[in-house]
Design a protein around this motif. Sequence first.
Motif: not given
Length: 203
Positions: A127-134
Amino acid sequence: MENSFPIFSTAILLFFILDPLGNVPLLLSILKNIDKKRHATIIVREMVIGLVILLIFLFFGEHFLSLFHLQTEAITIAGGIIFFVIALKMIFPNSDGSDLFATTKGDEPLVVPIAMPMIAGPAALATLLVLAKTNAEHTSELFASLLLAWLLSAMVLLFSTQLYKILKTKGLKALERLMGMLLLIMSVQMFIDGIRSLLPTFA
């Protein structure tokens, strides 16, 4: 500032993903053979280690995965396998009567399994990876959301030791088996999700 980042709602989302309430039975099971006076110290230490891992993935997760040529799905599949092993030990304790993560006096868990994967689990890391990307332009707000979710989770886990007075041994064992079944289902689902995400890359 038009595009304000929803810090509180993101913190609530992360809190649910960290799932401290669901982790209470597992935590109690891990700590049950350790001196109760040490519980708060161990929980705080493991929470801090877990936070460090979460922050590393928030700020450097994408670089870490690309450095080792790893895909995000690898986190999900690996987490599924770890949870599967933990779940089996919870449902089927050792024949000598010792339960999950049985410890001798003075033997304390370090990093695994409390800091990772209980706190910094595959769902939280992904989730953190996705949030950081978006939300690349809202890193500081993401950090604030993560810190808030972590503080709420730490409070829940710190008070979990009080449940000993209510649960006793039989209650804890019943919750342990139930949590084991839930973890088993979660682990299989994680594994399926990871494989399903990888399938298009083989087409």
